[in-house]
Design an enzyme around this catalytic site. Sequence first.
Site, PDB file in Angstrom:
ATOM      1  N   TYR A 455       0.847  -1.200   0.000  1.00 56.64           N
ATOM      2  CA  TYR A 455       0.000   0.000   0.000  1.00 56.64           C
ATOM      3  C   TYR A 455       0.882   1.249   0.000  1.00 56.64           C
ATOM      4  O   TYR A 455       0.943   1.973  -0.964  1.00 56.64           O
ATOM      5  CB  TYR A 455      -0.963  -0.014   1.187  1.00 56.64           C
ATOM      6  N   SER A 535      -6.429   0.982  -4.444  1.00 58.91           N
ATOM      7  CA  SER A 535      -6.537   2.409  -4.160  1.00 58.91           C
ATOM      8  C   SER A 535      -5.151   3.049  -4.311  1.00 58.91           C
ATOM      9  O   SER A 535      -4.583   3.018  -5.406  1.00 58.91           O
ATOM     10  CB  SER A 535      -7.129   2.627  -2.767  1.00 58.91           C
ATOM     11  N   ASP A 619     -17.645   3.866  -8.182  1.00 56.80           N
ATOM     12  CA  ASP A 619     -16.621   4.300  -7.224  1.00 56.80           C
ATOM     13  C   ASP A 619     -16.527   5.821  -7.233  1.00 56.80           C
ATOM     14  O   ASP A 619     -16.015   6.411  -8.177  1.00 56.80           O
ATOM     15  CB  ASP A 619     -15.264   3.677  -7.581  1.00 56.80           C
ATOM     16  N   HIS A 654     -15.940   1.686  -4.067  1.00 51.89           N
ATOM     17  CA  HIS A 654     -14.519   1.555  -3.769  1.00 51.89           C
ATOM     18  C   HIS A 654     -14.201   0.258  -3.029  1.00 51.89           C
ATOM     19  O   HIS A 654     -13.040  -0.075  -2.852  1.00 51.89           O
ATOM     20  CB  HIS A 654     -14.068   2.763  -2.946  1.00 51.89           C
TER      21      HIS A 654
END
Length: 685
Positions: A455, A535, A619, A654
Amino acid sequence: MLYLRINYPQTPKGETVDVYFDTKISDPYRWLEDDKSPETAAWVKEENKVTYDYLDKIPFRNALKARLEKLWNYEKIGAPFKEGNFIYYYKNNGLQNQSVLYRKDVKGKEEVFLDPNTFSKLGTTSLGGVDFSEDGSKVAYAISEGGSDWRKVILMDVNNAKILEDTLVDVKFSGVSWKGNEGFYYSSYDKPKGSELSAKTDQHKLYYHKLGTAQKEDKVIFGADLKRRYVNGGVTEDNHYLVISAANSTYGNELYIQDLTKPNSPIVMIVDNFNSDNHIIDNEGEKLFIVTDLNAPNKRIVSVDVNNPKPENWKDVIAETEHVLSPSTGGGYIFANYMKDAVSIVKQYDYSGKLMREIQLPGLGTAGGFGAKKKEKTLYYSFTNYITPGTIYSFEAKSGKSAVYQKPKVDFKSEDFVSTQVFYTSKDGTKIPMIITHKKGLKLNGKNPTILYGYGGFNVSLTPSFGISNAVWMENGGIYAVANLRGGGEYGKKWHDAGTKMQKQNVFNDFIAAAEYLIAQKYTSSDFLAVRGGSNGGLLVGATMTQRPDLMKVALPAVGVMDMLRYHTFTSGAGWAFDYGTSSDSKEMFEYLKSYSPVQNVKSGVQYPATMVTTGDHDDRVVPAHSFKYAAELQEKQTGANPVLIRIDINAGHGAGKSVAATIQENVDIQAFTLYNMGFTELPQ
């Protein structure tokens, strides 16, 4: 394997050109940003047809789904909490699309309180939050339709399930915080005209809703004159104070307080800048307790008198340590949850800062919970790691005694698997932790299918947790590796800052170095390595695969921020500028963003990995246009036989609130695509 011939849809190219500091940037797929256009809808339909035609031909896809469904099918029960005369808890019988909120009365009679599975036929409407009035007689619950961040709030009498008044609409990035039993605070933006996906939302307002009145009469408490992108309000447990946090980005907030016991009391500023994160966690009368990273990058807890609340009057209750602090309160105590190399250590303190005990956790992993009202004597916490399904423990706050409250019965033998933490060296010499999980007895021969996950942003920490899909991956001989990259929160503010703005390349270098470590140590090789992230992690995958397409066989970017030159022009994207900077900040910042922005860095004549981009058509956090444009660029310019697919969930956002059925199918398709493109024609063992 047989290479499946793919005839990609024709994606027309427009002639849009933007100018940034005298530099012209072509944006031929700008038209895909228009989510309302019939052309975009047709493109989505055609791309999904190509994707599912490909996936349907993978021979072991159905077997993979059968195993995933079987493993997923166990009862999951959440920690109980008391409101009014009832004890509430979430439960899923195994494959229900949404977890159900149950309750028990004083006699122990169980009944369904709220069942989100009845909200829509397809399971695409989810429960977004549940908040009870002070006496527990009323509830405000939020629902999300199609995964949208825009919520509706429904008010109900808990005793007779009667809807109390008209539904509140257009609530976004907000909880509900009751003031006694007569009303509550919530936050939202003015609803954009036209597209909810592309229109900016940058002025958040805090409202007060009084029961029995129409929403149009709700009073703006904060944010009407002072423009802030994120505003949230919460009432202290004793109903004495309204606490307001206001921010323009995902890091740093102003802090305000208002005395609710005095009519027309002013809103008092405590922190007047965005240079630190500050949150009031509790109060004892006029004494406030604040968790802050002001002059404490790993955070500390301070106290201050509400009558003189400025930072110069703050006094340490729990001083900063070498480990990052994330506290909760319950039973009249403070629970300091520290992270040591992404693993939990929990210590219990009283409100004077006296250490009562260190909680003896079941092992190395992630502990969460302990939060409850002051009067509660029994608290609850969860514990998990990559090979231990989440288990709930009861905890007696006074004695410190723990006991298993709910242990799931999962068809998974944890004792057959092992998790190992390693520290590898990134490009600039920084040591980065990574946890590698797999079956015991694994042969280090470079041929093990491996998913590397990361991430690296927004102060988010990746801590060990059990995932059903990851368990199936490892059962099939796979390795699951998670790297704790810079930009995350694992080592506090300095670690976060080291992966932001013009240091963002550190994050990609850390991820590349993780892949190189796995290959050098013969866990895997480039032919058997997949990289995955969602993301901000989708950006991570997009940037890494365009910089080092030779490093991995498969790339799996999910709901990614792919157009770094334009991300801040959509919905709440401008709020991410602390981490990214924007293309309008300066020529230097523009050039830096352009150097790694995935959409702008796909080159002709390059063989990119087999790629499956995933996104949701609804999203409104990271708009699907990011993924649309990136997939179009890859399909146009890809060289060689590696496929480039985009899998677009319909009526999905999302990720929050996604149904179990949709989640299972998505994970089946990701693993099937990955293994097939690593050369497997049947499931490995």
